[in-house]
Design a protein around this motif. Structure first.
Motif, mmCIF file in Angstrom:
data_model
loop_
_atom_site.group_PDB
_atom_site.id
_atom_site.type_symbol
_atom_site.label_atom_id
_atom_site.label_comp_id
_atom_site.label_asym_id
_atom_site.label_seq_id
_atom_site.Cartn_x
_atom_site.Cartn_y
_atom_site.Cartn_z
ATOM 1 N N GLN A 152 9.340 7.443 9.362
ATOM 2 C CA GLN A 152 9.920 7.166 10.701
ATOM 3 C C GLN A 152 10.488 5.787 10.776
ATOM 4 O OE1 GLN A 152 6.364 7.659 12.843
ATOM 5 N NE2 GLN A 152 6.594 9.711 13.175
ATOM 6 N N ALA A 153 10.170 4.889 9.793
ATOM 7 C CA ALA A 153 10.674 3.608 9.875
ATOM 8 C C ALA A 153 10.138 2.998 8.441
ATOM 9 C CB ALA A 153 9.979 2.759 10.972
ATOM 10 N N GLY A 154 10.870 1.767 8.056
ATOM 11 C CA GLY A 154 10.552 1.008 6.809
ATOM 12 C C GLY A 154 11.561 -0.035 6.827
ATOM 13 N N ASP A 155 10.889 -0.990 6.180
ATOM 14 C CA ASP A 155 11.889 -2.081 5.962
ATOM 15 C C ASP A 155 11.270 -3.285 5.035
ATOM 16 O OD1 ASP A 155 14.497 -2.485 7.243
ATOM 17 O OD2 ASP A 155 13.308 -2.218 9.025
ATOM 18 N N GLY A 156 11.957 -3.913 4.341
ATOM 19 C CA GLY A 156 11.316 -5.131 3.223
ATOM 20 C C GLY A 156 11.234 -6.149 4.146
ATOM 21 N N LEU A 157 10.143 -7.122 4.111
ATOM 22 C CA LEU A 157 9.908 -8.368 4.711
ATOM 23 C C LEU A 157 10.175 -9.662 3.742
ATOM 24 C CD1 LEU A 157 6.466 -7.518 6.123
ATOM 25 C CD2 LEU A 157 8.711 -7.447 7.286
ATOM 26 N N ARG A 158 10.994 -10.729 4.596
ATOM 27 C CA ARG A 158 11.223 -11.932 3.824
ATOM 28 C C ARG A 158 9.878 -12.435 3.421
ATOM 29 N NH1 ARG A 158 16.421 -13.856 4.403
ATOM 30 N NH2 ARG A 158 17.674 -12.746 5.944
ATOM 31 N N PRO A 159 9.871 -13.577 2.458
ATOM 32 C CA PRO A 159 8.508 -14.297 1.991
ATOM 33 C C PRO A 159 8.097 -14.749 3.091
ATOM 34 C CG PRO A 159 10.346 -14.680 0.617
ATOM 35 C CD PRO A 159 10.862 -13.892 1.859
ATOM 36 N N SER A 160 6.428 -15.168 2.931
ATOM 37 C CA SER A 160 5.801 -15.861 4.301
ATOM 38 C C SER A 160 6.442 -16.983 4.397
ATOM 39 C CB SER A 160 4.443 -15.506 3.941
ATOM 40 O OG SER A 160 4.180 -16.427 2.618
ATOM 41 N N SER A 161 6.977 -17.631 3.689
ATOM 42 C CA SER A 161 7.699 -18.846 3.769
ATOM 43 C C SER A 161 8.556 -18.955 5.016
ATOM 44 C CB SER A 161 8.363 -19.613 2.540
ATOM 45 O OG SER A 161 9.384 -18.673 2.151
ATOM 46 N N ALA A 162 9.196 -17.882 5.394
ATOM 47 C CA ALA A 162 10.018 -17.808 6.609
ATOM 48 C C ALA A 162 9.225 -16.997 7.845
ATOM 49 C CB ALA A 162 11.033 -16.526 6.253
ATOM 50 N N GLY A 163 8.182 -17.101 7.876
ATOM 51 C CA GLY A 163 7.052 -16.763 8.903
ATOM 52 C C GLY A 163 6.346 -17.756 9.151
ATOM 53 N N LYS A 164 5.554 -17.290 10.447
ATOM 54 C CA LYS A 164 4.716 -18.164 11.216
ATOM 55 C C LYS A 164 3.301 -17.111 11.328
ATOM 56 C CE LYS A 164 8.108 -21.086 13.369
ATOM 57 N NZ LYS A 164 7.859 -22.313 12.770
ATOM 58 N N LEU A 207 -1.044 -10.441 1.734
ATOM 59 C CA LEU A 207 0.324 -10.661 2.289
ATOM 60 C C LEU A 207 1.111 -9.365 2.147
ATOM 61 C CD1 LEU A 207 1.517 -13.986 1.251
ATOM 62 C CD2 LEU A 207 0.362 -13.360 3.522
ATOM 63 N N VAL A 208 2.097 -9.025 2.839
ATOM 64 C CA VAL A 208 2.706 -7.838 2.957
ATOM 65 C C VAL A 208 4.241 -8.052 2.601
ATOM 66 C CG1 VAL A 208 3.595 -5.680 4.229
ATOM 67 C CG2 VAL A 208 1.149 -6.489 4.482
ATOM 68 N N ALA A 209 4.833 -7.432 1.612
ATOM 69 C CA ALA A 209 6.205 -7.567 1.384
ATOM 70 C C ALA A 209 7.113 -6.429 1.829
ATOM 71 C CB ALA A 209 6.294 -7.606 -0.093
ATOM 72 N N GLY A 210 6.565 -5.393 2.681
ATOM 73 C CA GLY A 210 7.513 -4.325 3.151
ATOM 74 C C GLY A 210 6.594 -3.135 3.675
ATOM 75 N N TYR A 211 7.100 -2.518 4.438
ATOM 76 C CA TYR A 211 6.223 -1.431 5.110
ATOM 77 C C TYR A 211 7.268 0.033 5.249
ATOM 78 C CZ TYR A 211 8.699 -2.009 9.183
ATOM 79 O OH TYR A 211 9.673 -1.934 10.150
ATOM 80 N N TRP A 212 6.266 1.138 5.458
ATOM 81 C CA TRP A 212 6.989 2.246 6.068
ATOM 82 C C TRP A 212 6.091 2.760 7.205
ATOM 83 C CZ3 TRP A 212 6.573 2.470 0.530
ATOM 84 C CH2 TRP A 212 7.854 2.691 -0.381
ATOM 85 N N LEU A 213 6.678 3.500 7.822
ATOM 86 C CA LEU A 213 5.767 4.297 9.018
ATOM 87 C C LEU A 213 6.046 5.716 8.573
ATOM 88 C CD1 LEU A 213 3.788 4.224 11.434
ATOM 89 C CD2 LEU A 213 5.927 4.216 12.859
ATOM 90 N N TRP A 214 4.796 6.416 8.416
ATOM 91 C CA TRP A 214 5.101 7.897 7.908
ATOM 92 C C TRP A 214 4.390 8.773 8.925
ATOM 93 C CZ3 TRP A 214 3.874 7.667 1.881
ATOM 94 C CH2 TRP A 214 4.952 7.119 1.272
ATOM 95 N N GLU A 215 4.790 10.008 9.130
ATOM 96 C CA GLU A 215 3.962 11.101 9.653
ATOM 97 C C GLU A 215 3.923 12.222 8.500
ATOM 98 O OE1 GLU A 215 2.323 13.260 12.525
ATOM 99 O OE2 GLU A 215 3.562 11.453 13.111
#
Length: 128
Positions: free
Chosen positions: A41-53, A75-83
């Motif tokens: 349903q969705a999915g993306d990679g995440l930038r390193p935590s240095s870019a986060g808050k 920490l999480v580097a990416g995710y998917w949302l699956w059905e």
């Protein structure tokens, strides 16, 4: 059932090391299979935590902390949302996934709460 599939961060992902062209293509093919099967349903990679808050809550107080965050394993580097039909199907799909990192890596599968999960709680609260 909906599940969140979390690609755990590694030291490489936290340094901002991008996937090789071969890995990027392999993940693209895997994502296409998920889409064709009606799973993703969705999915993306995440930038390193240095870019986060992070925002910490304590009553009415809010404290903002800038990344990077130290516990890479959490920490999480990416995710998917699956059905999927059930957790077994989610595990079977994850086993088909290319290793998402250049070295050892880990993927976590977590079921999402659904509306039905809260119905019993709401009914019990009304009856009390």
């Amino acid at each position: 059932m909906r599940v969140m599939v979390l690609v755990k961060a590694t030291e490489d992902s936290e340094r901002g090391v991008l996937p090789t062209a071969d890995l990027f293509e392999a993940m693209g093919r895997f994502n296409e299979q998920l889409l064709e099967a009606g799973i993703m349903q969705a999915g993306d990679g995440l930038r390193p935590s240095s870019a986060g808050k992070r925002v910490a809550f304590d009553g009415t107080r809010r404290t903002v902390t800038d990344g990077p965050f130290t516990e890479t394993r959490e920490l999480v580097a990416g995710y998917w949302l699956w059905e999927v039909e059930d957790m077994d199907e989610a595990v079977a799909w994850v086993k088909r996934c290319p290793n998402p990192m250049p070295g050892p890596s880990e993927i976590e599968i977590r079921p999402l709460y659904e509306e039905a999960d809260f119905q019993a709680m709401l009914e019990a609260a009304r009856d009390a």
